[in-house]
Design a protein around this motif. Structure first.
Motif, PDB file in Angstrom:
ATOM      1  N   GLU A   1       0.827  -1.211   0.000  1.00 49.78           N
ATOM      2  CA  GLU A   1       0.000   0.000   0.000  1.00 49.78           C
ATOM      3  C   GLU A   1       0.862   1.262   0.000  1.00 49.78           C
ATOM      4  O   GLU A   1       0.776   2.122   0.864  1.00 49.78           O
ATOM      5  N   LYS A   2       1.721   1.297  -0.997  1.00 48.68           N
ATOM      6  CA  LYS A   2       2.619   2.450  -1.109  1.00 48.68           C
ATOM      7  C   LYS A   2       2.584   2.969  -2.545  1.00 48.68           C
ATOM      8  O   LYS A   2       2.330   2.199  -3.482  1.00 48.68           O
ATOM      9  N   THR A   3       2.883   4.218  -2.672  1.00 53.58           N
ATOM     10  CA  THR A   3       3.053   4.797  -4.008  1.00 53.58           C
ATOM     11  C   THR A   3       4.441   5.429  -4.058  1.00 53.58           C
ATOM     12  O   THR A   3       4.821   6.192  -3.175  1.00 53.58           O
ATOM     13  N   HIS A   4       5.183   5.054  -5.062  1.00 56.21           N
ATOM     14  CA  HIS A   4       6.545   5.581  -5.212  1.00 56.21           C
ATOM     15  C   HIS A   4       6.553   6.619  -6.330  1.00 56.21           C
ATOM     16  O   HIS A   4       6.081   6.344  -7.435  1.00 56.21           O
ATOM     17  N   ARG A   5       7.072   7.816  -6.013  1.00 62.18           N
ATOM     18  CA  ARG A   5       7.101   8.875  -7.019  1.00 62.18           C
ATOM     19  C   ARG A   5       8.524   9.441  -7.106  1.00 62.18           C
ATOM     20  O   ARG A   5       9.252   9.483  -6.118  1.00 62.18           O
ATOM     21  N   PHE A   6       8.838   9.880  -8.274  1.00 61.04           N
ATOM     22  CA  PHE A   6      10.157  10.480  -8.453  1.00 61.04           C
ATOM     23  C   PHE A   6      10.070  11.447  -9.635  1.00 61.04           C
ATOM     24  O   PHE A   6       9.420  11.169 -10.645  1.00 61.04           O
ATOM     25  N   ASP A   7      10.734  12.549  -9.497  1.00 59.59           N
ATOM     26  CA  ASP A   7      10.609  13.614 -10.483  1.00 59.59           C
ATOM     27  C   ASP A   7      11.923  14.401 -10.505  1.00 59.59           C
ATOM     28  O   ASP A   7      12.277  15.000  -9.509  1.00 59.59           O
ATOM     29  N   LYS A   8      12.658  14.386 -11.596  1.00 59.02           N
ATOM     30  CA  LYS A   8      13.916  15.117 -11.588  1.00 59.02           C
ATOM     31  C   LYS A   8      14.415  15.371 -13.016  1.00 59.02           C
ATOM     32  O   LYS A   8      14.109  14.617 -13.937  1.00 59.02           O
ATOM     33  N   VAL A   9      15.223  16.418 -13.148  1.00 60.94           N
ATOM     34  CA  VAL A   9      15.853  16.724 -14.448  1.00 60.94           C
ATOM     35  C   VAL A   9      17.337  16.368 -14.347  1.00 60.94           C
ATOM     36  O   VAL A   9      17.999  16.700 -13.361  1.00 60.94           O
ATOM     37  N   PHE A  10      17.813  15.669 -15.347  1.00 53.64           N
ATOM     38  CA  PHE A  10      19.231  15.288 -15.383  1.00 53.64           C
ATOM     39  C   PHE A  10      19.899  15.950 -16.590  1.00 53.64           C
ATOM     40  O   PHE A  10      19.300  16.068 -17.660  1.00 53.64           O
ATOM     41  N   VAL A  11      21.133  16.336 -16.394  1.00 57.96           N
ATOM     42  CA  VAL A  11      21.931  16.859 -17.514  1.00 57.96           C
ATOM     43  C   VAL A  11      23.141  15.939 -17.689  1.00 57.96           C
ATOM     44  O   VAL A  11      23.883  15.690 -16.738  1.00 57.96           O
ATOM     45  N   ASP A  12      23.292  15.434 -18.880  1.00 56.02           N
ATOM     46  CA  ASP A  12      24.399  14.521 -19.177  1.00 56.02           C
ATOM     47  C   ASP A  12      25.288  15.103 -20.265  1.00 56.02           C
ATOM     48  O   ASP A  12      24.977  16.145 -20.840  1.00 56.02           O
ATOM     49  N   GLY A  13      26.352  14.416 -20.568  1.00 54.63           N
ATOM     50  CA  GLY A  13      27.246  14.880 -21.638  1.00 54.63           C
ATOM     51  C   GLY A  13      27.974  13.713 -22.280  1.00 54.63           C
ATOM     52  O   GLY A  13      28.360  12.759 -21.595  1.00 54.63           O
ATOM     53  N   ASN A  14      28.110  13.766 -23.601  1.00 55.46           N
ATOM     54  CA  ASN A  14      28.841  12.720 -24.332  1.00 55.46           C
ATOM     55  C   ASN A  14      29.733  13.364 -25.379  1.00 55.46           C
ATOM     56  O   ASN A  14      29.299  14.266 -26.098  1.00 55.46           O
ATOM     57  N   LEU A  15      30.949  12.887 -25.454  1.00 60.86           N
ATOM     58  CA  LEU A  15      31.892  13.400 -26.445  1.00 60.86           C
ATOM     59  C   LEU A  15      32.509  12.223 -27.191  1.00 60.86           C
ATOM     60  O   LEU A  15      32.997  11.275 -26.570  1.00 60.86           O
ATOM     61  N   ASP A  16      32.437  12.264 -28.514  1.00 62.65           N
ATOM     62  CA  ASP A  16      33.037  11.209 -29.343  1.00 62.65           C
ATOM     63  C   ASP A  16      33.976  11.856 -30.353  1.00 62.65           C
ATOM     64  O   ASP A  16      33.589  12.801 -31.045  1.00 62.65           O
ATOM     65  N   ILE A  17      35.172  11.331 -30.431  1.00 70.07           N
ATOM     66  CA  ILE A  17      36.161  11.882 -31.360  1.00 70.07           C
ATOM     67  C   ILE A  17      36.722  10.758 -32.226  1.00 70.07           C
ATOM     68  O   ILE A  17      37.064   9.685 -31.718  1.00 70.07           O
ATOM     69  N   PHE A  18      36.780  11.021 -33.509  1.00 70.65           N
ATOM     70  CA  PHE A  18      37.419  10.089 -34.449  1.00 70.65           C
ATOM     71  C   PHE A  18      38.429  10.904 -35.245  1.00 70.65           C
ATOM     72  O   PHE A  18      38.100  11.962 -35.779  1.00 70.65           O
TER      73      PHE A  18
END
Lengths: 859, 281
Positions: free
Chosen positions: A556-573
């Motif tokens: 009898e539980k409700t799980h809530r979650f709310d968030k903004v994430f900032v990520d980063g990816n760099l690829d070099i060839f």
């Protein structure tokens, strides 16, 4: 004074010997006719000091800086016999008379494998690579520089799986290309091309590069427009009568490609992938919960297996294709094994479980897929729908202190639709994708009972379903010839439901009933700098909002979650030279868990073991990783080198826990911050020794891992270092009468468990070798050996040897093959293994010595 | 692992050769190979097949071509190995004359090249035959006097002991490995050493030639019968450079390709061909 005199005399003497000279003369034939173009060389101590050619009137003049006499002059021509003369000074003219004699070069057949390179395409002539013992095009592909083929047929180029397997430029088989690569004969194929950094979507060319390669098979003329393939059947004897049969046929025309294959055997070869895909209610329950030996399954399973697949592709227009793939397979397997596991339990007497298990596994899989694809420069449009049905009915007979029968029956149905379109207008490209899937496990039931008394020990019913949808749109704009900016927008929803009810004897029932969703909305702006074939730099900055809600009816539980994430990816060839390039990647990515984290009541995985998938807290992870690699390739010289170094750290709030007591084990997790570090260094070098018709490949790998785990209320810091050295060697000698291959592997595994038990070092050495002899044309006699020596503990080693042999004779379109397996008739496979902290001793029954006679007709 | 040369049929080729010798004794003989015509200058007695790796430093692209040195009594020819392989199909079977579709399929399997050099050993000249866009050109120059510096270093190439020589020639620093085979010849225009050159490379790595096989086929050879424009080496090299660097624009301007949009025209005009000149000066 005397010394000065001696030096002066010596110096004058030297001056008389070494002087600037001009040697002249004439060359004629036997009849005195002057000879033009005769090559003259003046030698001093086997080194050429001067050279010239005779003029039209046969005369010559050769000038040399300094020489000492006597000196040798040679006369050579492709039409006259070689002649040499010694001269003692340069004053006299030299006259030579040559006898006619035609020079014939010792014919050196072009031995360099025929390789053609044009841009990022490398084309190999199949005939140049085909050995006498090669049965399928996969056997030839394995020999191409830079290519590795894994046991399940996945083809990797430069260490990465290929992204497309084309036949005459068309992708008929999708990811199931092993059906084609393992059955098409090399005799049907003219060339194999490797498309490096292949972008399969034409509309993205020049905008987006792929790091993966593709392969294309080009058929020989005459192998198109008619069915090609083979039919074969075999019979033999081991512990029972053996049988096998296969039909493979392929039709390739400019507008249609069709492959049909039907197989069946009881010789130990399964057709279905043992790894199931589906929702949690299905994948949580493995097919072999009591373990399998570390051996190829064909050594120990008794099976009845069949597999049928039909695949067709229609080329409706120049860029428009329709593809339909379908398959049905069944694997009915049985094997038995005994195991004794000594679990480490802090503060308790270490529990020991010992049991004998008879596994009876029945698996059926049906799948179908339909795809329509338009792949033109301006418009890419694809819609693919596929369906998979999995059916498992497994029985396990367990004998420990009592006799227990356990069953696992489950079903899973998956539907998936994948839509994608790209509209290219000059420098701009707009992309829209839509992926939708629905997976349903109507039931996944485990039940166990005492065989003697018939009393039910435990039962568990699990049901689950999962809905997934992801909509993306992307826009990219080429701001200059080299730079592209753009953004991808995505919306994703996952809706899951998981219900379980389990009860062991008179204990309280263990229940879970959860449902809920995750919403992900993201915007990923990116910048790409591309000089095609030279440099590619991509930086992406994904910003994602996550909204999560799960309802737990049992608690009898409700799980809530709310968030903004900032990520980063760099690829070099970076490719400074056509032969070598560098790649680097760095990423910073957040992730969160799913419904699994809230399934916080235990679930039975066997009659005695439970697993608690979550602890009621959402798992949050932050992964930081960096990777650099260097690749060098020279297909003409047959040399490939790749070096990779990577590091990753995964920080999470979930610590894995394992508790052991006399009644069984339970896996769960604890809401506590921890991290896992993994470092990896790998060097792979391949060299084709063209002069001696041999190939060598060396792979050195080091993996270091550090993580934490909880065992019986104690925190264990586990450090693991694994070093692997693998050497592969292949050679064909005596005009291909003898072919040999060997794969040697040495592994050292160092484990330490700080604050728990002493560290240990375990070593393993294995050899996988094959020798083929072709005493007469069309006859191959071969033998294979598999040797393995493993360290079980300090000073205690265990060795295993398997020997197989066979003979194959070809006559016109027929191949007759006799194979004999397990010639040493090894009937049990026994070993001891550390599973982290626990020591398990296994003993499995093996298939006996077996003979199989097969007749194959090629058409 | 051996390449099957389309080759030989030596007897048949030999008879063609004898025929051609008889004809060339009096006048220039034209050999009709059905898919093209060859003006015969000599009869081959030895051939060396080379792999030629060339790099376009601007496009950062690498190509491997297979080329062949054909040695006759008075002439040597350096051209495409695949050209010879296709010609062999026609020479060994007088009935072989596939329809256009089949010929196109055949051509797809080979990479012919349109450049060749013909060395006149008696006169000490070399004639270059080449193609720029749709036009054929030829020029003749004296055999280049390459100032080789001999070295005592040795190596083995396809079973032949070779010695090293170096030279600076027309903008590149070259290293050659020559054998004891008594023929003053090598890849392309390279010669001037006391033996046949079996390996040649320039210091930048833009060109690498290595012998990968030898043959003793006998057949008539010369140069393709085309309508050649006579030119000079400098003019042709400038013309060819211009063509490779502006091939897209030339194609658009010729009207052979009509772009459907301004974007496409820009893209087409920016296309360049593979360009790796052996001579920089």
């Amino acid at each position: 004074m005397k010394r000065i005199l001696i030096i002066t005399v010596l110096f004058l003497n030297l001056l008389s010997v070494y002087a600037k000279v001009e040697i002249k003369g004439k060359v004629t034939d036997l009849e005195g006719t002057p000879l033009q173009g005769i090559m003259l060389r003046l030698y001093q101590d086997e080194n050429i000091k001067a050279f010239t050619s005779s003029k039209r009137d046969g005369t010559f003049l050769m000038k040399a800086d300094t020489i000492s006499f006597p000196a040798k002059i040679t006369f050579a021509s492709k039409s006259y016999a070689p002649h040499e003369t010694w001269i003692s000074n340069s004053a006299d003219s030299v006259f030579a008379v040559l006898e006619p004699q035609q020079l014939t070069l010792e014919e050196v057949v072009v031995k360099v494998p025929r390789v053609r390179m044009k841009g990022d395409t490398i084309t190999y002539d199949v005939a140049s690579y085909t050995g006498k013992g090669d049965r399928s095009i996969e056997d030839v592909i394995k020999k191409l520089p830079g290519i590795e083929v894994s046991d399940n047929g996945t083809i990797m180029y430069d260490g990465e799986p290929i992204n497309n397997f084309y036949i005459e430029g068309l992708n008929l088989m999708g990811n199931n290309y092993a059906i084609a690569s393992r059955n098409i004969t090399p005799q049907d194929i003219s060339t194999v091309s490797v498309y490096e950094r292949h972008q399969p979507k034409k509309a993205l060319k020049g905008i987006s590069e792929s790091s993966k390669a593709a392969l294309n098979l080009k058929l020989k003329k005459g192998r198109m427009l008619k069915p090609v393939g083979f039919i074969k059947g075999g019979a033999g004897y081991g512990d029972e009568t053996l049988w096998s049969g296969q039909l493979y046929t392929m039709l390739v025309s400019p507008t249609n490609q069709t492959i049909v294959s039907a197989n069946g055997n009881n010789t130990g070869n399964d057709y279905l992938n043992p790894n199931d895909r589906g929702d949690k209610a299905f994948t949580t329950f493995g097919r072999t919960p009591f373990g399998t030996p570390s051996l190829t399954s064909s050594r120990y399973i008794d099976n009845r297996s069949a597999y049928f697949t039909a695949n067709t592709l229609f080329k409706l227009k120049e860029d428009l294709t329709f593809t339909f793939n379908s398959s049905y397979g069944l694997d009915h397997d049985s094997f038995d094994g005994m195991s004794t596991t000594e679990y480490l339990a802090s503060g308790l007497k270490d529990p020991i479980y010992s049991e004998k298990v008879d596994n009876g596994l029945k698996k059926h899989v049906v799948s179908a897929s339909a795809k329509i694809e338009n792949n033109s420069d301006k418009l890419y449009l694809k819609d693919q729908f596929y369906f998979t049905g999995n059916f498992n009915n497994n029985d396990y007979g367990i004998v420990n202190t009592s006799s227990i029968g356990q069953t696992l029956h489950n079903r899973n149905f998956s539907f998936f639709n994948d839509f994608s379109t790209i509209i290219r207008k000059g420098r701009n490209a707009t992309e829209i994708t839509s992926q939708t899937s629905y997976r349903h496990t109507p039931f996944s039931n485990i039940a166990a009972s005492d065989i003697i008394s018939g009393t039910q020990i435990m039962r568990q019913n699990v049901e689950g379903r999962s809905f997934y949808n992801r909509e993306t749109t992307g826009y990219s704009w080429k701001v200059s010839r080299k730079s592209t900016i753009g953004a991808d927008l995505a919306f994703q929803i996952n809706h899951d439901k998981f219900v379980s009810f389990g009860q062991k004897e008179e204990s309280a029932p263990l229940c879970n009933d959860l449902s809920g969703h995750i919403l992900k909305t993201s915007a990923s702006p990116f910048y790409k700098f591309v000089i095609p074939g030279k440099i590619s730099v991509t930086f992406t900055l994904p910003i994602e909002w996550r909204d999560l809600k799960y309802t737990d009816i049992v608690n009898e539980k409700t799980h809530r979650f709310d968030k903004v994430f900032v990520d980063g990816n760099l690829d070099i060839f970076f490719k400074p030279h056509p032969n070598h390039w560098f790649e680097a990647a760095a990423s910073w990515n957040h992730d969160t868990g799913d419904i699994t984290d809230f399934i916080d009541n235990p679930i039975f995985t066997t009659f005695r073991n439970t697993s608690t998938l979550g602890n009621g807290n959402l798992v949050k992870t932050l992964s930081k990783s960096a990777r650099v690699s260097y690749s060098l390739r020279n297909p003409l010289e047959g040399f490939y080198l790749k070096g990779v170094a990577s590091f990753s750290r995964k920080e999470t709030n979930s610590l894995s826990v394992m508790d052991v007591d006399q009644s069984g084990t339970s896996n769960s997790s604890l809401n506590s911050n921890t991290h896992t570090d993994i470092s990896n260094v790998m060097v792979n070098a391949t060299k084709h020794l063209l002069g001696i018709n041999s190939r060598l490949s060396l792979n050195l790998t080091g993996v270091w891992m550090q993580r934490e785990s909880m065992r019986s209320s104690s925190l264990v810091n586990i450090k693991n270092a694994t070093y692997i050295a693998t050497l592969k060697a292949e050679t064909e000698q005596f005009n291909n009468i003898l072919a040999m291959s060997a794969n040697l592997s040495y592994t050292l595994n160092h484990q330490s468990f700080q604050g728990f038990i002493p560290s240990n070092d375990l070593r393993e050495f294995s050899v996988n070798g094959k020798v083929s002899v072709f005493p007469i044309k069309k006859l191959e006699i071969y033998g294979r050996v598999f040797f393995n020596r493993s360290q079980l503990e300090e000073g205690n080693y265990k060795s295993n040897v398997f020997i197989d042999a066979g003979a194959k004779y070809s006559i016109k379109k027929f191949d007759i093959e006799l194979t004999a397996r397990n010639l040493t008739d090894m009937r049990r496979y026994e070993y001891t293994l550390y599973h982290t902290l626990d020591l398990t001793t296994y003993s499995y029954s093996l298939r006996p010595i077996e003979m199989l006679l097969t007749l194959r007709y090629n058409f | 692992m051996n390449i099957k040369p389309i080759t030989a049929m030596r007897n048949l080729l030999f008879s063609i050769a004898i025929l051609s010798i008889c004809l060339t004794a009096n006048a220039e003989h034209i050999l009709d190979l059905r898919h093209r015509k060859e003006i015969v200058k000599d009869t081959a007695s030895m051939e060396i097949v080379y792999a030629h790796i060339a790099i376009d430093p601007v496009k950062n692209e690498r190509r491997v071509k297979y080329e062949m040195l054909t040695i006759g009594n008075n002439f040597n020819k350096y051209g495409g190995y695949d050209n010879y392989q296709i010609d062999s199909l026609y020479m060994e079977n007088p009935e072989f004359d596939p329809p256009f579709e089949e010929y196109r399929e055949l051509s797809r399997n080979y990479e012919t090249i349109s450049e060749s050099t013909l060395t006149n050993k008696t006169e000490g000249t070399i004639t270059f035959h080449g193609k720029e866009f749709i036009n054929y050109y030829r020029y003749t120059e004296p055999l280049p006097a390459i100032e080789w510096e001999l070295s005592d270093e040795s190596d083995e190439i396809i079973g032949y002991k070779c010695r090293k020589a170096t030279a600076k020639w027309r903008g590149h620093d070259w290293t050659a490995w020559y054998s004891d085979i008594p023929e003053d010849a090598g890849p392309w225009k390279f010669q001037g050493l006391p033996g046949l050159i079996l390996k040649l490379e320039d210091s930048t790595g833009e060109h690498f030639f290595e012998a990968i096989g030898t043959k003793n086929d006998v057949f008539p050879f010369g140069y393709g019968k085309k309508l050649y424009c006579k030119t000079t080496r400098e003019k042709f090299n400038n013309l060819y450079k211009e063509y490779c660097q502006n091939s897209g624009a030339m194609l658009v301007d010729s009207g052979m390709v009509i772009p459907r949009s301004e974007e496409e025209e820009l893209m087409l005009r920016s296309k360049k061909l593979f360009f790796a000149p052996i001579e920089l000066e």
